[in-house]
Design an enzyme around this catalytic site. Structure first.
Site, short mmCIF file in Angstrom:
data_model
loop_
_atom_site.label_atom_id
_atom_site.label_comp_id
_atom_site.label_asym_id
_atom_site.label_seq_id
_atom_site.Cartn_x
_atom_site.Cartn_y
_atom_site.Cartn_z
N GLU A 1 -72.84 34.55 30.74
CA GLU A 1 -72.45 33.41 29.92
C GLU A 1 -71.77 32.38 30.83
O GLU A 1 -70.57 32.52 31.15
CB GLU A 1 -71.50 33.87 28.81
CG GLU A 1 -71.15 32.79 27.82
CD GLU A 1 -70.28 33.33 26.69
OE1 GLU A 1 -70.61 33.08 25.53
OE2 GLU A 1 -69.26 34.00 26.98
N TYR B 1 -65.64 24.79 23.37
CA TYR B 1 -65.75 24.57 24.81
C TYR B 1 -66.56 23.30 25.11
O TYR B 1 -67.11 22.65 24.21
CB TYR B 1 -66.32 25.82 25.49
CG TYR B 1 -65.42 27.02 25.29
CD1 TYR B 1 -64.04 26.91 25.49
CD2 TYR B 1 -65.92 28.24 24.87
CE1 TYR B 1 -63.18 28.00 25.29
CE2 TYR B 1 -65.07 29.33 24.66
CZ TYR B 1 -63.71 29.21 24.87
OH TYR B 1 -62.87 30.27 24.67
N ARG C 1 -75.99 29.47 23.58
CA ARG C 1 -75.03 30.00 22.60
C ARG C 1 -74.38 28.80 21.92
O ARG C 1 -73.83 27.92 22.58
CB ARG C 1 -73.98 30.84 23.30
CG ARG C 1 -73.19 31.67 22.32
CD ARG C 1 -72.35 32.69 23.01
NE ARG C 1 -72.36 33.93 22.25
CZ ARG C 1 -71.39 34.82 22.29
NH1 ARG C 1 -70.36 34.64 23.07
NH2 ARG C 1 -71.46 35.91 21.57
N CYS D 1 -67.34 50.65 14.24
CA CYS D 1 -66.23 49.72 14.41
C CYS D 1 -65.50 49.58 13.07
O CYS D 1 -66.13 49.50 12.03
CB CYS D 1 -66.80 48.38 14.85
SG CYS D 1 -65.65 47.02 14.71
N CYS E 1 -60.69 46.21 13.21
CA CYS E 1 -59.23 46.01 13.32
C CYS E 1 -58.87 44.92 14.33
O CYS E 1 -57.76 44.39 14.32
CB CYS E 1 -58.56 47.31 13.73
SG CYS E 1 -59.07 47.90 15.37
N CYS F 1 -59.41 45.08 19.92
CA CYS F 1 -60.15 44.71 21.14
C CYS F 1 -59.86 43.26 21.52
O CYS F 1 -59.58 42.97 22.68
CB CYS F 1 -61.64 44.94 20.94
SG CYS F 1 -62.27 44.29 19.38
FE1 SF4 Z 1 -63.94 47.57 16.35
FE2 SF4 Z 1 -62.50 46.24 18.13
FE3 SF4 Z 1 -61.29 47.80 16.32
FE4 SF4 Z 1 -62.73 48.86 18.32
S1 SF4 Z 1 -60.85 47.70 18.50
S2 SF4 Z 1 -62.76 49.46 16.19
S3 SF4 Z 1 -64.37 47.38 18.53
S4 SF4 Z 1 -62.50 45.93 15.95
#
Ligand code: SF4
Ligand code: ADP
Length: 691
Positions: free
Chosen positions: A104, A180, A228, A348, A351, A354
């Site tokens: 990217e 961007y 993108r 997933c 949450c 990440c």
């Molecule tokens: Fe999903 Fe990110 Fe939570 Fe992992 S941290 S479960 S990838 S939302």
């Protein structure tokens, strides 16, 4: 098991310009927090996804020039030769598993304020991003790009494309999304130009077109060129000649790239938390692309259900199933569908821990997948554990930590006994996943229980409240204590430290609410934990018909929820649910009728009426069970893990449980992580570009 034929369509190859991808699973670019400073960590993170069946693995945003410097946020670079070796490590790794590698190419424009390189930020018309979160705020404002700046930007893309091909990339992205620089040209709020690059949509699209052409020409058509593009704002704007400006933009660009990668415009809507947003939430914004262009389209939506994926393809919304978070939570998602093991997918939970890693400036962490980011450093594979376990292990406590420990120990080959005093396993998630919006978090339990129930070397003991004597009598070779933490009814001082317990009627902690106590209204929820639980409890109580006032020491509700993209949505939800919000205050007293508050900065005393007080603040670990066994346990046979060891979010409990299980019985020397280091310019020895 053979794969279910209804999923065959997901395994069809797709042509992207001069390249062919082997199936429809496409790991789109996503923030990983991994810069060129950790090339082996980064390559192994992406290699694992290639091994798991993703046909394409992509970098995150990769700066093409020092005028696009995102520091202190972690940011990959492709500025000169010195950066090539680091990227080549990843492309070689992807190719080893038959995947294509995408990069990217990124210029942040006004959103990248060049804190380290100290170049003036670039923009179409000098319009700054007026960020309101302190991490993104800046006192620097962008310059207006002149004709030479535009020529330079096009040249930098071309030069980066040449380097990217030399580093082994197959698909090169032009990135016109998320605020961007190329996006800033597309959107009239940023672009007030009166030259060929501003005004009409036709003119605003010109730069993106020229960037695509430049990248293609620089690599002589050998690489595929992807665009993108964020569609949310453009789709909301009317056009005289099309249903929206988004339709008009895509109409102009329909033949330009080899692939469209479509997304939303803001992190909170693009990478939306499951608490407020369901799977497939981008569809209403991006569903029209394929009615205009014949080029393949990839998009995301936290897809974990293969049926939803099939539906996206069959209904003509997408050609390729984009995965960012689902590929982090389960790098082997495509393989599991291919091998007819859909029930083994580690879905997933949405949450967004990440994405918080990127905001924190560190390598990606994942609640569901504790091995994410540890593939190289600790040698952890998400599916394979060395089968060296001998003897029996008793795991006490079946919350996220105990479940993960039990599963990993069982995979190592130990005989595992998992006991919990509750009838249903899941620990804190038994109740927390029933709070408004958190039901998908129960996937942490569902995945692990699904696996444990299939394993012959695992015995489950529900409704087993174990005492120290019970543990001794059980006589396992190893005992892992994962009995969790407890919330304390402590107040918090203006100095931001827990100040001690409050002695008053009708004061509750989250543990009390979880146990089924229903506070009388009006209720005050005092949150100095500042992640999700305080606001979720406020929503829960409002849902029970209580009049709720939420009070926080921070200056917004669920302040740390900014890191997980939840915080703005918490505010929207409070407004909808009539939850009163008070910020920058501490509770100083309560008598069961009146709550005393103090403004943190001025010290001014305030009071409000309340019949109950719920305090979400201080959580204490430790385990009386552990303490009473530790005296007579054989050295190295007793282990404390999860929240009982150090309380935290579920991500930390799962990680601790995994680490305890991986390292149990190993000598210290075998548990030391490796240290990564960047390549020096002299390490670069790749062939020159070919004409
Ligand atoms: Fe999903 Fe990110 Fe939570 Fe992992 S941290 S479960 S990838 S939302
Ligand atoms: P973590 O997040 O560390 O996994 P949790 O609080 O979610 O911690 O889970 C801890 C689990 O331990 C709970 O399900 C609780 O019922 C269980 N537990 C606590 N003490 C005992 C005990 N003495 N015997 C069996 N189970 C216990």
């Amino acid at each position: 098991m053979p794969r279910d034929p209804r999923f065959d369509i997901l395994f069809q190859p797709v042509k992207i310009g001069p390249k062919v991808v082997r199936n429809r699973f496409f790991q789109v670019p996503h923030a990983s927090g991994m810069t060129n400073a950790a090339p082996h960590v980064r390559a192994a993170f992406r290699e694992t996804k290639a091994e798991g069946g993703w046909a394409v693995v992509s970098t995150g945003a990769c700066s093409i020039h020092p005028t696009s410097d995102d520091s202190p946020f972690p940011c990959a670079t492709l500025w000169d030769e010195a950066d090539l070796r680091s990227h080549a490590l990843m492309t070689e790794a992807a190719h080893r598993h038959g995947a294509l590698a995408a990069i990217e190419l990124w210029h942040g424009g006004a959103a990248a304020v060049n804190r380290t390189t100290r170049h003036a930020p670039l923009s179409p018309s000098g319009i700054p991003w007026m960020a309101t979160h302190v991490g993104f705020m800046s006192s620097a404002r962008p310059k207006v790009m002149d004709a030479q700046d535009i020529r330079d930007l096009i040249r930098w893309h071309a030069e980066a494309a040449v380097m990217a091909e030399r580093a082994g990339f197959d698909i090169l992205y032009v990135y016109a999304g998320m605020g961007y620089l190329p996006y800033q040209f597309l959107l009239s709020d940023y672009n007030h130009r009166t030259d060929d690059y501003g005004g009409s949509v036709r003119n605003r699209v010109r730069l993106v077109e020229q960037l695509i052409d430049a990248v293609r020409e620089a690599t002589h058509g050998r690489c595929a060129v992807a665009l993108r593009i964020s569609m949310q704002e453009l789709r909301a704007r009317p056009s005289d000649i099309a249903p929206s400006e988004a339709h008009e933009v895509i109409g102009h660009l329909k033949d330009a790239p080899d692939l469209f990668d479509v997304k939303m415009d803001y992190s909170a809507t693009d990478c939306a938390a499951s608490r407020y947003t369901p799977e497939g939430s981008h569809e209403p914004v991006v569903d029209f692309l394929k009615t205009i262009t014949d080029k393949p389209v990839v998009g995301v939506g936290r897809f974990t259900s293969p049926d939803t994926m099939v539906s996206m393809v069959k209904r003509g919304v997408l050609d390729l199933i984009g995965g960012a978070r689902p590929s982090i939570a389960d790098p082997f998602l495509p393989k599991k569908i291919e091998e007819g093991r859909v029930e083994d997918i580690r879905e997933c939970i949405g949450c967004n821990l990440c994405i918080s890693s990127w905001h924190d400036g560190v390598w990606v962490r994942c609640t569901q997948n504790p091995t994410a980011g540890e593939e190289w450093r600790r040698g952890w594979h998400p599916e394979i554990v060395r089968r060296d376990g001998k003897g029996q292990v008793l795991v006490v406590g079946a919350g996220p930590a105990g479940l993960e420990a039990a599963l990993t120990l069982a995979r190592r080959g130990h005989d595992v006994a998992l006991a919990d005093k509750a009838r249903d396993f899941g620990g804190r998630l038994r109740w927390e996943s029933r709070l408004p919006g958190l039901n998908q978090w129960h996937r942490v339990v569902d995945y692990r229980m699904g696996q444990l129930q299939k394993m012959p070397n695992v015995t489950l003991y529900p409704e087993s409240d174990l005492s120290a004597q019970d543990v001794r009598d059980f006589g396992a070779d190893h005992t892992v204590i994962a009995t969790g933490a407890r919330w304390l009814p402590y107040l918090c001082g203006a100095n931001e430290l827990p100040s001690g317990p409050i002695d008053a009627p009708r004061v509750y902690t989250p543990d009390d609410i979880a146990a089924g106590l229903v506070p009388e209204g009006p209720v005050a929820v005092f949150d100095y934990d500042n992640y999700y639980l305080g606001s979720a409890i406020a929503e829960h109580l409002a849902g029970q018909g209580r009049v709720v006032t939420y009070i926080t020491t921070a200056d917004t509700a669920a302040a740390w929820g900014f890191m997980t993209n939840e915080q703005p949505l918490v505010h929207q939800s409070f407004a909808k649910k009539n939850i009163a919000l008070r910020t920058s205050e501490v509770v100083t007293g309560f008598d069961g009728e009146t709550l005393l508050l103090s403004q943190i900065f001025s010290g001014e005393d305030r009071r409000i009426a309340a019949r109950s007080l719920v305090i979400v603040g201080y959580r204490q670990g430790g385990s009386a069970l552990y303490d009473s066994i530790s005296g007579d346990a054989k050295p190295g046979s007793l282990h404390l893990t999860g929240d009982a060891n150090a309380p935290g979010a579920i991500v930390h409990a799962v990680y601790q449980g995994h680490k305890t299980a991986r390292e149990l019985g190993l000598p210290l020397a075998q548990t030391q992580p490796r240290r990564d280091a960047p390549f020096a310019p002299r390490d670069f020895h790749l062939p020159e570009a070919t004409e």
